[in-house]
Design an enzyme around this catalytic site. Structure first.
Site, PDB file in Angstrom:
ATOM      1  N   GLU A  74       0.818  -1.213   0.000  1.00  0.00           N
ATOM      2  CA  GLU A  74       0.000   0.000   0.000  1.00  0.00           C
ATOM      3  C   GLU A  74       0.852   1.264   0.000  1.00  0.00           C
ATOM      4  O   GLU A  74       0.751   2.123   0.868  1.00  0.00           O
ATOM      5  CB  GLU A  74      -0.962  -0.028   1.196  1.00  0.00           C
ATOM      6  CG  GLU A  74      -1.984  -1.144   1.023  1.00  0.00           C
ATOM      7  CD  GLU A  74      -2.927  -1.299   2.197  1.00  0.00           C
ATOM      8  OE1 GLU A  74      -4.124  -1.504   1.985  1.00  0.00           O
ATOM      9  OE2 GLU A  74      -2.442  -1.225   3.346  1.00  0.00           O
ATOM     10  N   GLU A 103      -4.041 -10.526   0.412  1.00  0.00           N
ATOM     11  CA  GLU A 103      -4.819 -10.396   1.643  1.00  0.00           C
ATOM     12  C   GLU A 103      -6.266 -10.738   1.316  1.00  0.00           C
ATOM     13  O   GLU A 103      -6.809 -10.262   0.315  1.00  0.00           O
ATOM     14  CB  GLU A 103      -4.751  -8.975   2.226  1.00  0.00           C
ATOM     15  CG  GLU A 103      -3.386  -8.554   2.721  1.00  0.00           C
ATOM     16  CD  GLU A 103      -3.374  -7.134   3.285  1.00  0.00           C
ATOM     17  OE1 GLU A 103      -4.464  -6.644   3.673  1.00  0.00           O
ATOM     18  OE2 GLU A 103      -2.295  -6.523   3.310  1.00  0.00           O
TER      19      GLU A 103
END
Length: 954
Positions: free
Chosen positions: A412, A482
């Site tokens: 991220e 994820e």
């Protein structure tokens, strides 16, 4: 240290070039862990540098333990932890940080051991310091560094004295490096990994790279060891004795996560002998798939932050080993080191026990999403040297681990030139592994397409190669780096994801978020989460989203995951007399497993034995004949249970450890009915405010039961509310809706019950009600019909929706209160909790628990503890049979009390036990970060009929 260093873009100064990590003997390594002196100042420039001078008197300073975080020591006198998910807890003004910058000055005085070699040099090594450090030895400034989860070494041999060495380290909580470390975790300053002095004699090994590939066509491995220093490489078990830089090819057993074959070797240079543990394996992207040793792998993985409930990110070897053993024992085969390289010893354990590893760089700039990624360091050339330094320190340290098969650029961090530079450097440095990064949908810099929390439907489209995107992306293998956010009760939908992974080759599995709840042990709260330390900015219990509780007890989510990803499938073959066994391993056959059968009647095992199953190769199946069912159980529900267990001890689990299991139904359960009366049975009899019917007494005004036999019963009524789970409270990534908000807006937590009629009849007592929330026109018309055969009592419930229901129901069933109850026995699914989309691991059998044992201690209290598919239950002196099977929940507090609690310490057990007998429950899903329950698990308001038969136990 001046603020100029803290706030500049550089990674540091003075540190040696990064190199491969390897353990040295005690004779060549002096641990400087232990008790250090500490002074914490509130700002970065509050103190001068005189503390680093020899002779400085730090006798009045506090003591702390290194490795450690100062905010987790001293009972809060050094400051407090703070948690944010992605928002920076300081103004975003890169590379600057606030003047209010807690600064810890550390001092350690040490002597060299008497046998410390006098020849050669020495290196001072720091394996992890958050967030930056300046280092002095004996008054000499030797350097500075940033990169909290990365190693830094300094040449110090020329500065050492035989005794009285003064090591001084100044650590700032915030630095420019903090902008690169916004990783959804507690902000915890300190020297939290090992500090070691290493003897480095002349001619010692510098950096070296073990290249150990495997050719699956020939069964031969090729070994080449590049080294800065010339030497020889020996591997006795393979008869290898070659010079560094030379290549040899020999027959070998390959390394894989399932069969982690390691060969002990040695690199000998003029100055030292370096132990090697060599695993031969080849990683490639071929035919659109991630392949190891020529075979596609299916990742059954987990994201792992480093965490300990008392010491934070300071982990000892045994805690790391405990993590690896728990992973292996729960069928996991892969770990993503979110979001930084782990302690180097953890990777040694992954090599030894067998886990595929995505090794992730210490990089995340997630907070810049709040300003649409403006000024993001990943796309700013001034930051690129720091990014490259972090990539190099990860790769060089960990490159000799066979378990590491993928490098990840970070997490991220948006997109940009700095990430491209990292990918290019890694690809050039190491051609033997693949590169991962989730944040760039174009997959410009990566060797796979990676996503987070994509819903089931989208994942299936990707599996079918109908997802669009760039041509490169469409041709790449896919992983969910994820998914299935393990926050609180859940995650739901794991089995549905796994079915997709196993149906489409392109879908190569995923990594559940995450391994462990980051609760901090707290004397008053049990465990603390975000906001419990007075943070002005925090993200609450979002830091508690793991498959383990903080004390490392497996949660129901981990038990569910183990079942969902079990590497052996055991299912009915369709004939009733055989079971189909399928080997789901990628590399191992089934020779290491033994198979056992048992036969259950009414949930109780009445016979058992061993089952002969061939040593199936990966992907193979066989239909295995079961023995004849034992006679004499024709009138009850019966089934087979077949288990696959370890046939012998392994390094990670003992003989008999269960790997997989399956259940094969034989005869269905007979439904509960009232027995024909052996004597005339009177209908309801009214008198003195009470209506009696068989063994029960009812309030004549309300029609509510007061007792069944000698057992006091109260407050029986329809119930539709549950204390929302973390996933209920989340916002669905696909629809933007939040179940808990809808429920509260509709008033489902404050339903009102209107009594319309109490109707004693010839053979039944009928109670008519309407259940509805205030301020709404919709409701549930509910009819309770009571009958009896004299000894037993039957309740038939009929529910009809009235009006338009704009949301699913949390639950649908009846709730009642018992004056006392402790032991609970049931025939149904168990032994743990289960909900419609989390019940793969629930095994049909007879189970027993206490009421307290039924509770699941999620750190933020919420709906928990339901047992599914219950045929009958015994609690508080009552036997309860359901038609159809029901969900059972029992607690010493009400749902309303559970809903109001923020920590487990808020729940005070009472004398009353509240029992829910639910016809249906809404699913769990994973909307705390991801999708809500799939449609088939949503509880829609529609007509329903269900019944229970009550009798007193004697």
């Amino acid at each position: 240290m001046t603020n100029h260093y803290v706030e500049d873009y550089s990674p540091g100064r003075g540190a040696l070039t990064p190199r491969a990590w390897y353990p040295l003997s005690d004779a060549k390594a002096l641990s400087l862990n232990g008790s250090w002196r500490l002074r914490v100042s509130p700002t970065a420039d509050a103190e001068d540098d005189s503390f680093a001078e020899p002779g400085f008197d730090a006798g009045d300073w506090a003591r702390v333990v290194v490795p450690g975080h100062w905010v987790l020591q001293g009972d809060g006198c050094f400051g407090r932890p703070a948690y944010t998910n992605h928002r920076y807890p300081f103004p975003v003004d890169p590379p600057r940080v606030p003047t209010e910058n807690p600064t810890g000055d550390h001092l350690r005085v040490f002597d060299l051991p008497e046998d410390w070699p006098a020849d050669g040099g020495a290196v001072l090594r720091f394996d992890g310091v958050e967030s930056c450090a300046r280092v002095w030895l004996n008054g000499t400034d030797i350097g500075e560094f940033k990169g909290s989860r990365l190693p830094h070494e300094f040449a110090v041999g020329h500065l050492l004295e035989r005794s009285g060495n003064v090591l001084a380290v100044r650590v700032h909580q915030w630095s420019a490096g903090s902008y690169l470390e916004d990783q959804d975790q507690w902000w915890l300053p300190g020297i939290f990994r090992d500090v070691t002095l290493l003897h480095r004699p002349a001619g010692s090994a510098g950096d070296f790279f073990v290249h150990a590939s495997y050719d699956h066509h020939t069964g031969r491995g090729t070994l080449l060891v590049d080294s800065d220093i010339e030497g020889r490489v020996t591997v006795p078990a393979l008869g290898i004795d070659i010079a560094t830089g030379e290549t040899v090819t020999v027959p070998v057993c390959p390394w894989s996560a399932e069969v982690p074959t390691l060969y002990e070797g040695e690199l000998t240079t003029e100055g030292e002998r370096v132990p090697l543990r060599i695993g031969f394996r080849t990683v490639e992207s071929a035919d659109g798939l991630i392949k190891v040793n020529g075979r596609a792998v299916l990742f059954k993985g987990v994201n792992r932050h480093e965490w300990h409930r008392e010491t934070g990110r300071a982990l000892d070897l045994e805690t790391m080993r405990q993590d690896v053993l728990l992973m292996k024992r729960h069928n996991l085969n892969a770990v993503r080191t979110s979001h930084y390289p782990p302690h180097p010893a953890f990777l040694d354990l992954c090599d030894e026990y067998g886990l595929w590893v995505i090794d992730e760089c210490d990089l995340e700039t997630h907070g810049f999403v709040e300003q649409a990624w403006r000024d993001n360091p990943a796309d700013d050339d001034r930051w690129t040297p720091a990014l490259l330094d972090r990539a190099a320190r990860m790769v060089e340290r960990d490159k000799n681990h066979p378990s590491v098969i993928i490098w990840s650029l970070g997490n991220e961090a948006g997109t940009g030139r700095g990430l491209t530079a990292m990918a290019e450097w890694i690809h050039a440095r190491d051609t033997s592994r693949l590169v991962h990064y989730e944040g760039d949908g174009s997959c410009r810099d990566t060797d796979m397409y990676s996503r987070m929390y994509a819903g089931h439907a989208e994942v299936e489209q990707i599996g079918k190669e109908l997802d669009g995107g760039t041509r490169k992306r469409r041709e790449l293998p896919f992983i969910l780096c994820e998914y299935a956010h393990a926050m609180g009760n859940g995650p739901g939908g794991l089995a549905d994801y796994q079915r997709l992974f196993e149906a489409y080759d392109r879908l190569q599995g995923g990594f559940v978020w995450e391994w462990i709840d980051h609760g901090i042990a707290h004397p008053g709260l049990g465990y603390a989460y975000g906001g419990d330390f007075g943070e002005e900015l925090h993200d609450g219990n979002f830091v508690c989203d793991g498959l383990l509780f903080p004390d490392r007890r497996p949660s129901p989510g981990l038990v569910e995951y183990k079942k969902v990803i079990e590497p052996v499938r055991i299912v009915p073959d369709g004939t009733g007399g055989s079971v189909r066994v399928t080997n789901g391993y990628d590399f191992a056959d089934l020779s290491a497993l033994a198979f056992e059968w048992s036969y259950q009647a009414d949930g109780e095992t009445v016979a058992s034995g061993s089952l002969s199953v061939p040593a199936l190769a990966p992907g193979e199946s066989a239909d295995v004949k079961l023995p004849q069912p034992p006679a004499g159980h024709e009138a009850v529900e019966t089934q087979w249970t077949v288990r696959a267990v370890l046939a012998a001890d392994t390094a990670w689990a003992p003989e008999g450890h269960e790997i997989a299991w399956g259940q094969i139904p034989v005869a269905a359960r007979p439904l509960p009915v009232l027995r024909p009366a052996v004597r005339p049975v009177l209908g309801p009899v009214a008198g003195d405010g009470v209506i009696t019917l068989g063994p029960a007494a009812f309030d004549a005004r309300t029609g509510a039961p007061k007792a069944i036999g000698a057992i006091e019963v109260s407050d029986l009524r329809l119930d539709v509310w549950r204390a929302p789970t973390d996933n209920d409270e989340g916002t669905d990534w696909l629809t933007g809706s939040c179940d808990a908000k809808l429920w509260r807006d509709l008033g489902l937590h404050r339903m009102r019950h209107r009594l319309d009629a109490v109707e004693p009849g010839e053979n039944a007592l009928t109670v008519r009600t309407r259940v509805a929330p205030a301020a709404s026109e919709f409701g549930l018309t509910t009819v309770y019909r009571w009958t009896s055969d004299g000894d037993r009592l039957r309740l038939a419930v009929s529910v009809s929706p009235d009006g338009e229901w704009p949301a699913p129901l949390p639950r649908l069933g009846v709730r009642l209160a018992l004056a006392c109850a402790d032991t609970v026995r049931w025939f149904g699914a168990g032994p743990g909790e289960a909900y419609p989309d989390t019940k793969s691991a629930a095994r049909l059998a007879r189970h027993e628990s206490t009421v307290d044992g039924l509770q699941t201690p999620y750190l933020r209290p919420q709906e928990n503890g339901a047992r599914a598919d219950v045929r009958w239950a015994e609690i508080g002196g009552l036997r309860i049979e359901g038609d159809p099977a029901f969900h059972l929940t029992a607690r010493r507090w009400t749902t309303e009390q559970l809903d109001a609690a923020t920590h487990l310490t808020d729940l005070t057990p009472g004398d009353t036990v509240w029992v829910n007998l639910d016809h249906a429950l809404h699913g769990i899903g994973t909307a705390s970060c991801g999708p809500s329950p799939l449609p088939q698990y949503q509880l829609r308001a529609q007509r329903a009929e269900f019944s229970f038969v009550f009798s007193q136990l004697h």
